[in-house]
Design a protein around this motif. Structure first.
Motif, short mmCIF file in Angstrom:
data_model
loop_
_atom_site.label_atom_id
_atom_site.label_comp_id
_atom_site.label_asym_id
_atom_site.label_seq_id
_atom_site.Cartn_x
_atom_site.Cartn_y
_atom_site.Cartn_z
N ALA A 269 0.82 -1.21 0.00
CA ALA A 269 0.00 0.00 0.00
C ALA A 269 0.86 1.27 0.00
CB ALA A 269 -0.93 0.00 1.20
N GLN A 270 2.07 1.19 0.57
CA GLN A 270 2.95 2.36 0.67
C GLN A 270 3.90 2.48 -0.52
OE1 GLN A 270 4.96 1.68 4.37
NE2 GLN A 270 3.08 1.79 5.59
N ALA A 271 3.91 1.49 -1.41
CA ALA A 271 4.92 1.41 -2.47
C ALA A 271 4.66 2.41 -3.60
CB ALA A 271 4.97 0.00 -3.04
N ASP A 272 5.76 2.91 -4.18
CA ASP A 272 5.69 3.68 -5.42
C ASP A 272 5.82 2.75 -6.62
OD1 ASP A 272 5.80 6.29 -4.03
OD2 ASP A 272 7.83 5.67 -3.53
N LEU A 273 6.47 1.61 -6.41
CA LEU A 273 6.66 0.61 -7.47
C LEU A 273 6.47 -0.77 -6.86
CD1 LEU A 273 7.58 -0.30 -10.33
CD2 LEU A 273 9.94 -0.20 -9.47
N ILE A 274 5.62 -1.58 -7.47
CA ILE A 274 5.42 -2.96 -7.03
C ILE A 274 6.16 -3.87 -8.01
CG2 ILE A 274 3.75 -4.82 -6.64
CD1 ILE A 274 1.67 -2.66 -5.99
N LEU A 275 7.08 -4.67 -7.48
CA LEU A 275 7.83 -5.62 -8.30
C LEU A 275 7.34 -7.02 -7.94
CD1 LEU A 275 10.07 -6.20 -10.30
CD2 LEU A 275 11.74 -6.04 -8.44
N TYR A 276 6.45 -7.54 -8.78
CA TYR A 276 5.86 -8.86 -8.52
C TYR A 276 6.77 -9.92 -9.11
CZ TYR A 276 2.38 -12.48 -7.74
OH TYR A 276 1.71 -13.59 -7.28
N LEU A 277 7.25 -10.82 -8.25
CA LEU A 277 8.16 -11.88 -8.66
C LEU A 277 7.40 -13.20 -8.71
CD1 LEU A 277 11.21 -12.13 -9.31
CD2 LEU A 277 11.52 -12.98 -6.99
N MET A 278 7.45 -13.87 -9.86
CA MET A 278 6.76 -15.15 -10.02
C MET A 278 7.75 -16.20 -10.53
SD MET A 278 4.52 -14.55 -13.49
CE MET A 278 4.01 -16.25 -13.49
N ASP A 279 7.48 -17.44 -10.18
CA ASP A 279 8.31 -18.56 -10.63
C ASP A 279 7.79 -19.00 -12.00
OD1 ASP A 279 9.66 -20.89 -11.09
OD2 ASP A 279 9.13 -21.85 -9.18
N ILE A 280 8.51 -18.62 -13.07
CA ILE A 280 8.05 -18.91 -14.42
C ILE A 280 8.22 -20.39 -14.77
CG2 ILE A 280 10.24 -18.54 -15.65
CD1 ILE A 280 6.75 -17.22 -16.67
N ALA B 169 -5.60 -4.06 -9.45
CA ALA B 169 -6.89 -3.39 -9.30
C ALA B 169 -6.98 -2.63 -7.98
CB ALA B 169 -8.02 -4.43 -9.38
N GLN B 170 -6.36 -3.19 -6.91
CA GLN B 170 -6.40 -2.53 -5.60
C GLN B 170 -5.56 -1.26 -5.56
OE1 GLN B 170 -5.11 -5.76 -3.04
NE2 GLN B 170 -7.21 -6.16 -2.35
N TYR B 171 -4.47 -1.22 -6.32
CA TYR B 171 -3.55 -0.07 -6.29
C TYR B 171 -3.35 0.46 -7.72
CZ TYR B 171 -2.77 -2.43 -1.87
OH TYR B 171 -2.95 -3.05 -0.67
N PRO B 172 -4.40 1.01 -8.31
CA PRO B 172 -4.33 1.43 -9.72
C PRO B 172 -3.34 2.57 -9.96
CG PRO B 172 -6.36 2.21 -8.70
CD PRO B 172 -5.72 1.27 -7.72
N GLY B 173 -3.05 3.37 -8.94
CA GLY B 173 -2.12 4.48 -9.13
C GLY B 173 -0.67 4.11 -8.93
N THR B 174 -0.39 2.86 -8.56
CA THR B 174 0.98 2.42 -8.30
C THR B 174 1.52 1.67 -9.51
OG1 THR B 174 0.43 2.17 -5.96
CG2 THR B 174 2.45 1.11 -6.73
N LYS B 175 2.73 2.01 -9.91
CA LYS B 175 3.35 1.34 -11.05
C LYS B 175 3.69 -0.10 -10.66
CE LYS B 175 5.17 5.61 -12.98
NZ LYS B 175 4.32 5.58 -14.17
#
Length: 476
Positions: free
Chosen positions: A311-322, A339-345
């Motif tokens: 919620a506090q992030a300016d950038l969300i880096l989602y890491l997934m096991d490909i 969808a929850q954080y539409p304003g966050t990159k």
């Protein structure tokens, strides 16, 4: 900031203080400084010049350097250079002496102890800068900028601190304060002549003035988002399911083993926060607990904190096991968070590309399903990290840049004071529109004036000063 040569009234000098001004450790040189009443006499007690003429430190002009030796009785302590600064032309506006000795913790402590034994007391954290503020050498905002410059961890943060130390924001606030003072003075005159029902400024003129003040204060309030990123870094939450490789990625980006890495899922129970700089932009990385249904209380708390950081992030880096087989849950999780954080990159890093031959096809499918940029990496093998850093920089390139960095708000203290000033101006505007009594309008404008004054130190409490200067090192 006042010029070093600007003539001001000499202060009532405080008691003599001394401290080491350079970091503790082995080095070529160290600096020990003194400030306050009697520092010249203390220097003359312990210092002997190497060459004639033997002019006492107390009789030396300001901005002069003297080479010689320090003695503790008959015992030589070190060969040093002594710099003389005479009040009011010094950093503290008091008489000051700076002693440059050989580096190293032992010799530096000997020099400091010699000064303490001969009349100085050990300075408190930030006391030199605090005396500069009290004596009018700098205002409170410029004092804070010195601390920000010392602690700057990126080029952008350093540049912003230097601009503020030069007085750009102080000048802006002083102009605002002068205009508020004028409006307050007009209303105070009306109160003095209340029986005659005289108005020294029409309500239309007052409304126009308050509106312009609101606009300028609002611009400063809005600049805080940029200023916070410059001083604290781009808040980047590394998130994903357990065992996706978040801790491995954190270590790879930092270039050190900061987080514990294990094949067992759920190793990270609490977040770990560290910074790294890429292309002059500082990223404040947070390695969070894996997102899943918690099976125990401690893990549940770790996951709750993970969502706080998201919620506090300016950038969300989602890491997934490909390399995993089924992406349905991953895709659903990415969609939900976006969808929850539409304003966050948001950026998706497909990890463990070294474990599958079909990663390109899988990455394309994830990108199409989520609408996010997807980059393939192997955190363990440190492959694709340069491309990841470039993508992070590109996504945040406008977050930490502002054209006029000299009028940028970087401190939460300044931000809160300006928000309060903005609220007071809004209250004043509403009172004017309702044609309320003059004393109510004057009260709100005086409140706005006090809030602006809190930032530069025109209005400040001892408690606020303690909080600010306790952050400084002892020698500053």
């Amino acid at each position: 900031m006042k010029s070093m040569n600007e003539k001001v009234l000499p202060p009532v000098e405080g008691d003599p203080i001394a401290a080491i001004a350079t970091p503790v450790g082995v080095g070529a040189l160290s600096v020990v400084r003194m400030s306050g009443g009697g520092v010249f006499a203390i220097a003359d007690k312990v210092f002997t010049k190497a060459h004639a003429p033997e002019v006492p430190i107390a009789d030396s002009p300001g901005y002069t350097a003297h080479f010689g030796r320090l003695y503790d009785g008959d015992l030589m302590v070190d060969e040093v250079i002594v710099l003389v600064f005479r009040a009011p032309n010094s950093f503290t506006v008091e008489n000051m002496v700076e002693i440059t000795c050989h580096g190293g913790p032992v010799v530096t402590r000997h020099v400091l102890q010699l000064l303490l034994d001969n009349g100085c007391r050990l300075a408190q954290p930030g006391e030199f800068t605090r005396r500069a503020f009290i004596n009018g050498r700098i205002d409170l905002l410029e004092a804070e900028a010195i601390g920000e410059m010392i602690h700057a961890r990126s080029e952008s943060a350093y540049r912003t601190a230097v601009n503020q130390m030069k007085g750009g924001l102080s000048g802006k606030l002083d102009t605002l304060r002068e205009r508020l003072l004028t409006s307050c003075a007009m209303l105070e005159l009306e109160l003095d002549f209340s029986e005659e029902d005289v108005r020294f400024q029409s309500r239309d003129e007052l409304t126009d003035q308050v509106e312009r003040l609101q606009c300028e204060v609002g611009q400063l309030v809005d600049s805080y988002q940029h200023g916070r990123l410059l001083s604290e870094g781009v808040a980047t939450a590394i998130i994903g399911r357990p065992n996706a490789g978040k801790s491995t990625l954190l270590n790879a980006l930092l270039g050190e083993e900061r987080a514990i890495v294990s094949h067992m899922p759920g190793t990270t129970r609490d977040y770990i926060e560290e910074c790294f700089v890429y292309d002059k932009t500082m990223f404040r990385l947070t390695d969070t607990a894996g997102l899943r249904e918690a099976v125990e209380e401690i893990e549940h708390e770790g996951i709750r904190r993970s969502y706080e950081k998201i919620a506090q992030a300016d950038l969300i880096l989602y890491l997934m096991d490909i390399s995993a087989g089924d992406f349905a849950e991953e895709i659903a999780a990415i969609r939900t968070i976006a969808a929850q954080y539409p304003g966050t990159k948001m950026l998706v890093a497909a990890n463990k590309t070294d474990r599958t031959a079909s990663c390109e096809e899988r990455m394309q499918m994830v990108g199409q399903e989520t609408g996010c940029m997807v980059l393939g990496i192997s955190a363990l093998q440190q492959e694709g990290l340069d491309e990841l850093k470039k993508a992070m920089g590109a996504m945040t390139e406008n977050l930490d840049k502002l054209h006029d960095a000299s009028v940028l708000v970087t401190s939460m203290r300044h931000y809160e004071a300006l928000r309060n000033a903005s609220d007071a101006l809004q209250n004043a505007r509403e009172l004017i529109d309702r044609e309320e009594e003059t004393e109510f309008i004057a009260f709100e404008l005086r409140s706005a004036l006090d809030y602006v004054g809190e930032i530069t130190g025109k209005v400040v409490s001892e408690e606020v000063l303690n909080v600010i200067f306790d952050r400084f090192c002892i020698g500053k």
